[in-house]
Structures are given as C-alpha cells and as structure tokens.
Design an enzyme around this catalytic site. Structure first.
Site, short mmCIF file in Angstrom:
data_model
loop_
_atom_site.label_atom_id
_atom_site.label_comp_id
_atom_site.label_asym_id
_atom_site.label_seq_id
_atom_site.Cartn_x
_atom_site.Cartn_y
_atom_site.Cartn_z
N ASN A 147 1.91 1.24 0.97
CA ASN A 147 2.54 -0.08 1.16
C ASN A 147 2.05 -1.11 0.15
O ASN A 147 2.24 -2.31 0.34
CB ASN A 147 2.33 -0.58 2.60
CG ASN A 147 0.87 -0.60 3.01
OD1 ASN A 147 -0.01 -0.58 2.17
ND2 ASN A 147 0.61 -0.65 4.30
N GLN A 314 -8.02 -9.00 14.69
CA GLN A 314 -6.60 -8.75 14.98
C GLN A 314 -6.48 -7.93 16.26
O GLN A 314 -7.18 -6.93 16.37
CB GLN A 314 -5.96 -8.02 13.80
CG GLN A 314 -5.85 -8.94 12.59
CD GLN A 314 -5.04 -8.38 11.44
OE1 GLN A 314 -4.81 -9.07 10.46
NE2 GLN A 314 -4.60 -7.15 11.53
P1 NAD Z 1 -6.75 -0.62 -4.62
O1 NAD Z 1 -7.88 0.25 -4.22
O2 NAD Z 1 -5.69 -0.08 -5.50
O3 NAD Z 1 -7.31 -1.94 -5.33
C1 NAD Z 1 -8.44 -2.61 -4.90
C2 NAD Z 1 -9.03 -3.34 -6.10
O4 NAD Z 1 -10.05 -4.22 -5.62
C3 NAD Z 1 -9.68 -2.40 -7.11
O5 NAD Z 1 -9.15 -2.63 -8.39
C4 NAD Z 1 -11.16 -2.77 -7.03
O6 NAD Z 1 -11.83 -2.63 -8.26
C5 NAD Z 1 -11.08 -4.22 -6.60
N1 NAD Z 1 -12.33 -4.72 -6.03
C6 NAD Z 1 -13.08 -4.15 -5.07
N2 NAD Z 1 -14.17 -4.90 -4.83
C7 NAD Z 1 -14.10 -5.96 -5.66
C8 NAD Z 1 -14.93 -7.09 -5.88
N3 NAD Z 1 -16.10 -7.23 -5.22
N4 NAD Z 1 -14.55 -7.99 -6.80
C9 NAD Z 1 -13.41 -7.83 -7.51
N5 NAD Z 1 -12.56 -6.77 -7.33
C10 NAD Z 1 -12.92 -5.86 -6.41
O7 NAD Z 1 -6.11 -1.15 -3.26
P2 NAD Z 1 -4.72 -1.90 -3.02
O8 NAD Z 1 -3.66 -0.92 -2.65
O9 NAD Z 1 -4.48 -2.82 -4.14
O10 NAD Z 1 -5.09 -2.70 -1.68
C11 NAD Z 1 -6.10 -3.71 -1.70
C12 NAD Z 1 -6.37 -4.21 -0.30
O11 NAD Z 1 -5.24 -4.89 0.21
C13 NAD Z 1 -6.65 -3.11 0.75
O12 NAD Z 1 -7.95 -2.64 0.72
C14 NAD Z 1 -6.33 -3.84 2.03
O13 NAD Z 1 -7.46 -4.56 2.49
C15 NAD Z 1 -5.23 -4.82 1.61
N6 NAD Z 1 -3.91 -4.39 2.10
C16 NAD Z 1 -3.24 -5.20 2.98
C17 NAD Z 1 -2.01 -4.79 3.48
C18 NAD Z 1 -1.20 -5.66 4.41
O14 NAD Z 1 -0.33 -5.16 5.12
N7 NAD Z 1 -1.43 -6.97 4.44
C19 NAD Z 1 -1.48 -3.55 3.11
C20 NAD Z 1 -2.17 -2.79 2.19
C21 NAD Z 1 -3.40 -3.19 1.70
#
Ligand code: NAD
Length: 399
Positions: A147, A314
């Site tokens: 997603n 949540q």
């Molecule tokens: P991803 O793993 O592709 O990307 C995460 C990024 O965060 C990576 O590039 C990582 O290097 C970076 N990161 C981690 N720790 C960090 C820090 N301390 N400082 C800077 N950057 C940092 O994941 P994604 O698919 O992009 O998803 C990211 C997040 O979004 C998920 O972990 C989740 O919490 C959230 N999400 C929310 C929904 C929703 O429905 N609202 C859905 C999917 C994901």
C-alpha cells in the site's frame, strides 16, 4: 496443526457490503522498483471485496481450514478481557492490520508460549515490540509495498487539502453558504512551495515523484541517501537533519517507520525549527509526533495545518485532541486500506502463510525480524527496541 488469530476491524455499521461502487479494481502489473506483486498459489476472494473487516477474513478461512488449521477472527483486541488476550496462550500466528493493530507487547508475547510468527497485513510493524520478538525468536513479517503508493496518494491529497483550504470550503457548501472570503483567506497555491519528506523509502520517493508535476522545490532526509541519478532526475535537496529540512520547507511530510530513533521526532523543540505557517502531513505513524505539541503548534499558528490518518493509540479515544484541534485534515487510519490495497495485502498475507506452512523462505523484503535479529526490510528501515509503550490506552475507545 496451527491456531491462527486474525484481528480485523469491524464490519461497516450497516453490515457487510453486498455490492460495491465499482465493478472492477484495477491493479498495477509491478511495483515501481521492479518488485512483483504478491504471488500466492491461489486466492479465495474476489479482488475489490472488503477483506480487512471481520466478515472479509482477508479471504483466508478456506485455505487455512482446508489445511487443518484453526482460524479465530475477531475485532476484540484491547483490554485484558479481549478475545485476543483469551486466545493468545496457544496461538502460533497472530495477524493484524496497522489500521486496527493488535498491539503485541512484551507482556502479550510472554503469555503466547506457542507463538512463532506475527504478520502485519499491511506495512509497519511498530505495533509489535520488536525487541521482545527478537529476544523470543519470533518472526515478524509484513507485506512490503502493498500500500505504499496508496499512502503516497493520500499524502498528496492531504497536502492539497491543507494548502488550498479544501475541507473548510467544502463545509461552507454543506452549511448552505457561499462564503468565498472565508474560504480563501487561508488558501494558497502549492506551486513554488518547498516540500520536504522525512524518509524517501517506497512511500517518500513516490510522494516526491507525484509532487514533481506541481512545480515545487523538493527536499528529503533519510538515513539512506538516494542514488545520485534520482536526486538529479527530481532535482532533490538532501538534508542530513530534520532541523535543516524543516527550516526551509513550507510543507513537511513524514514517511519513516516508527521505531525508537523516530518516536516523537516532532515535539515542542523540533516544531520551533519549522517556518511559521508550515503544513505537516503524517501518514506514517501517530507516535512520530508528540500529540500535545502538535495541538499547541496549530493553536499558536506555528503550524498552519496538520493532516494524516495515523494516531496513537489506535483506535483513538473519543477525547483524543486531534479530533478537535484547529486546521486539521485527519481521517481514521485508512490510506493504506483502500479496496485496491486490501486485494494486494490479503494476497501477500496468504503468500507469507503458504511459505511458512510449506517450509519455503519468506521473501526477504517481507521480513522485519527473523532468527533473533532485524532482517530484510527490518534491518534497512527499523532500529532495535520497542515503540509500543502506552498502547494499552487503546482500551479507552468505547463503541
Ligand atoms: P520503506 O521501508 O520503503 O521506507 C522507510 C524509509 O524510512 C527508509 O528509506 C529508511 O531508510 C527511512 N528511515 C528509517 N529510519 C529513519 C530515520 N531515523 N531517519 C530518516 N529516515 C529513516 O517503507 P514505506 O513503504 O515507505 O513505509 C514507511 C512507513 O509508512 C511504514 O513503516 C509505516 O509506518 C507507514 N505506512 C503507513 C500506512 C498507512 O496506511 N497510513 C501504510 C503503509 C505504511
């Protein structure tokens, strides 16, 4: 044979749908970086059906029961008298979605003596105490990419809604008004603004690509720097700190996972770095931001708007101040659970279960914890530790 506890959100108040707004549910052929969509051996649901609520069962019952397993499906997840707590003691697998998370705290993990795997049907495994999973050799997996693009669409929508003052303007229509001056006295163009994302992973990079067309200046920070070719293609400015990014951006969007390094990164002090009147969009996790600091920044005008779909805990209690703070564009946690996304993560959950039961490796990109350590995406995007503290407050939500 295994017992699987599947925690899902409630069915719609008017009952489980018997028909849908559309006849089909188009899907991409492949994700932008070349990762394939989920590849289970089969699915037992109609793509586009509501799968994430209790009656939808993620389409898993037929497959699991045909293989002799026991499936418990419930929305009752908080408080010691919850069905989840009652069923924990002999469960082998717990599955839940971040939208209605089964908070798998160290206490719960300690009670679940037979637990082998915790699956996030979606993305973001912060509702599990990852440290406890590491120490108890429990596998934690999620359906990476299922997603990410859906959330990026919600981010762009939220940015536009705030900057253009869409929601109050829509409300004037509902009230029978034609109050143009009221509507536009907080309305700007996104064009020419500076927009920054905290993290440029799957969601953050997609947001940057989508926003490119708006003629904005793009900024990002991440602990992994993007390839130079991507920085050049999108004309990105890289920042090594939140302070440096916040100081120059009109809009900031949070797209990193919640883990001990990122918890409360938005707080009273860091909000002072933002330009007065900045907009903050957070669809990543509620606990990235200090709840009361966000409210205070909106009340003082330091932030001109805050939007997103993620809260802590949540479901958010009825009296959660983000329900009533000024200039917000909050929804319940929905961005990653569109019917389109449900099709993908239900299939991805099935793929993970098939791998588990058939003794095949789970894709590396679906792994957060395995073999007593962070693994796969977990090693790339998370840090060790626990971010579930305070989740017991979810029991305060009363229907
Ligand atoms: P991803 O793993 O592709 O990307 C995460 C990024 O965060 C990576 O590039 C990582 O290097 C970076 N990161 C981690 N720790 C960090 C820090 N301390 N400082 C800077 N950057 C940092 O994941 P994604 O698919 O992009 O998803 C990211 C997040 O979004 C998920 O972990 C989740 O919490 C959230 N999400 C929310 C929904 C929703 O429905 N609202 C859905 C999917 C994901």
């Amino acid at each position: 044979m295994a017992k699987i506890v599947l925690v899902l959100y409630d069915d719609p108040v008017d009952g489980y749908p018997t028909s849908y707004a559309r006849d089909d549910c188009p899907q991409p052929e492949i994700y932008p970086d070349g990762q394939t969509l989920p590849t289970p051996n089969a699915i037992d649901f109609v793509p586009g059906a509501l799968l994430g609520s209790v009656s939808g069962e993620l389409g898993l019952r037929k497959y699991l029961e045909a293989n002799g397993h026991e499936l418990i499906v419930t929305s009752s997840k908080d408080g010691e008298d919850s069905v989840l707590d009652r069923e924990l003691h002999d469960a082998e697998i717990i599955i839940s979605q971040p939208f209605w998370p089964a908070y798998m705290t160290a206490e719960r993990i300690a009670k679940a003596k037979k637990l082998k795997m915790i699956v996030t049907a979606g993305i973001g495994s912060d509702h599990t105490d990852l440290q406890a999973a590491i120490e108890n050799n429990i596998t934690v997996s999620e359906v990476t990419y299922c997603n990410s693009n859906a959330v990026a669409e919600h981010v762009v929508m939220s940015i536009l809604a705030l900057v253009r003052n869409f929601i109050p303007s829509h409300n004037w229509v509902l009230k029978g008004g034609w109050n143009i001056a009221d509507c536009v006295s907080r309305s700007y163009d996104l064009e020419a603004m500076s927009v920054g994302t905290v993290a440029a992973g799957r969601i953050g990079l997609r947001v940057l690509r989508l926003l490119k067309a708006f003629g904005v200046k793009l900024h990002y920070m991440d602990r992994h720097r993007l390839p130079e070719t991507v920085e050049q293609e999108l004309d990105l400015t890289y920042h090594s700190t939140l302070e440096s990014l916040a100081k120059v951006c009109d809009v900031v969007t949070l797209n990193c996972p919640l883990h001990p390094e990122t918890e409360h990164m938005i707080n009273e002090e860091s909000l002072k770095w933002f330009k007065r009147g900045a907009y903050l969009v957070n669809t990543a996790r509620g606990k990235l931001a200090d709840r009361d600091a966000v409210v205070a920044a909106l009340e003082s005008g330091q932030l001109a708007g805050y939007a997103g779909d993620v809260w802590f805990p949540q479901p958010a209690p009825q009296d959660h101040p983000w329900r009533s703070m000024p200039n917000h564009g909050m929804t319940p946690h929905i961005s990653g659970t569109s019917l389109s996304a449900q099709t993908r993560y239900a299939a991805g959950t099935r793929e993970i279960l098939e791998c588990y039961f058939e003794g095949r490796p789970i894709r590396d990109e679906y792994l957060i914890v395995q073999g007593g350590q962070l693994a796969g995406v977990g090693a790339h995007s998370y840090s060790k530790g626990n971010a579930t503290g305070g989740s017991e407050e979810a029991a305060k939500f009363k229907k």
